[in-house]
Design an enzyme around this catalytic site. Structure first.
Site, PDB file in Angstrom:
ATOM      1  N   ASP A 240     -31.567  15.952  21.371  1.00  0.00           N
ATOM      2  CA  ASP A 240     -31.810  14.847  22.287  1.00  0.00           C
ATOM      3  C   ASP A 240     -31.278  13.574  21.649  1.00  0.00           C
ATOM      4  OD1 ASP A 240     -33.280  16.791  23.703  1.00  0.00           O
ATOM      5  OD2 ASP A 240     -35.070  16.316  22.537  1.00  0.00           O
TER       6      ASP A 240
ATOM      7  N   ASP B  58     -41.516  20.790  33.557  1.00  0.00           N
ATOM      8  CA  ASP B  58     -42.111  20.055  32.444  1.00  0.00           C
ATOM      9  C   ASP B  58     -43.620  20.050  32.610  1.00  0.00           C
ATOM     10  OD1 ASP B  58     -39.520  19.612  31.781  1.00  0.00           O
ATOM     11  OD2 ASP B  58     -39.611  17.412  31.867  1.00  0.00           O
TER      12      ASP B  58
END
Length: 248
Positions: A131, A8
């Protein structure tokens, strides 16, 4: 079972967040390319990159770091990227730069026509990222909760030619609480698109549980905080998954 280390990216650094909160970022490396090399040396067969800044602003923000990772390992293993990918030109540019897959999240929810066009133009390279929190899909870097049920939305994509769906349980992301196996399997069973689990992977027991449901359509898992914190050794996890696959 495909175990995919996550890298990330925030402000050019490799970080981990808790539940998607940009204010709760722990920096694990200032050299993302070196981190990519580390995971390849540990046996990774694919890498999962997230442009965190890009996810919030809606366009690429960590290009230099991403390109350095592609240059380092892109010829050896597939690299996939999500975050800030919301138009066809961006997809084309990233694929030309050497990415194997692009992940469309917010844009897939808000503009299904765009997703359909992307799959048509770049077949075999498009993954959808869904998500969810309490079964409801979130968008815009998880900052906005929609009324869409995950399974209902995913089924709409079946005819598009989506390569896979990454299903992230936001409530478990970065919390080391274990994968939400039940919700992941329920989603996989509801459609024909392969599912990649994400959010909460914590130990080898999670690997065992995931491998047990591989036949249900769960083909992989994103490995995040646990492999950075030391709670899970990636090489051991991949070895365990391979043994289970081979029936050992």
């Amino acid at each position: 079972m495909l175990l995919i280390p996550a890298i990330d990216l925030k402000d050019g650094q490799c970080v981990r967040l808790k539940q998607g909160d940009m204010d709760q970022a722990t920096v694990f490396s200032e050299d993302p390319a070196a981190m990519a090399r580390h995971w390849v040396e540990q046996g990774a067969r694919r890498l999962h990159l997230v442009d965190l800044n890009g996810a919030f602003v809606g366009k690429p923000r960590n290009e230099a770091a991403i390109k350095s990772i592609i240059a380092e390992v892109g010829d050896e293993i597939p690299v996939q990227l999500g975050g800030g990918i919301r138009d066809l030109n961006t997809i084309e540019r990233w694929l030309d730069d050497g990415l194997s897959y692009v992940i469309i999240g917010t844009a897939a929810v808000k503009n299904p026509g765009f997703l359909k066009d992307a799959c048509s133009a770049f077949g075999g390279h498009i993954i959808v990222g869904l998500d969810a929190k309490d079964g409801k899909v979130a968008t815009d870097g998880w900052s906005k909760l929609t009324g869409h049920e995950v399974a209902d939305l995913a089924r709409k994509y079946e005819d598009y030619g989506v390569e896979a769906i990454i299903y992230t349980d936001i409530g478990r992301d970065g919390m080391l609480q274990g994968i939400n196996i039940d919700a992941t399997v329920k989603l996989a069973q509801s459609m024909s698109i392969p599912v990649i689990a994400s959010g909460g992977l914590s130990n080898l027991a999670d690997i065992d549980n995931l491998c047990a449901v591989e036949g249900e359509g769960v083909e992989g898992v994103i490995c995040g905080r646990a492999i950075y914190s030391g709670d899970l050794n990636f090489a051991d996890a991949q070895a365990r998954a391979d043994k289970l696959r081979d029936g050992q």
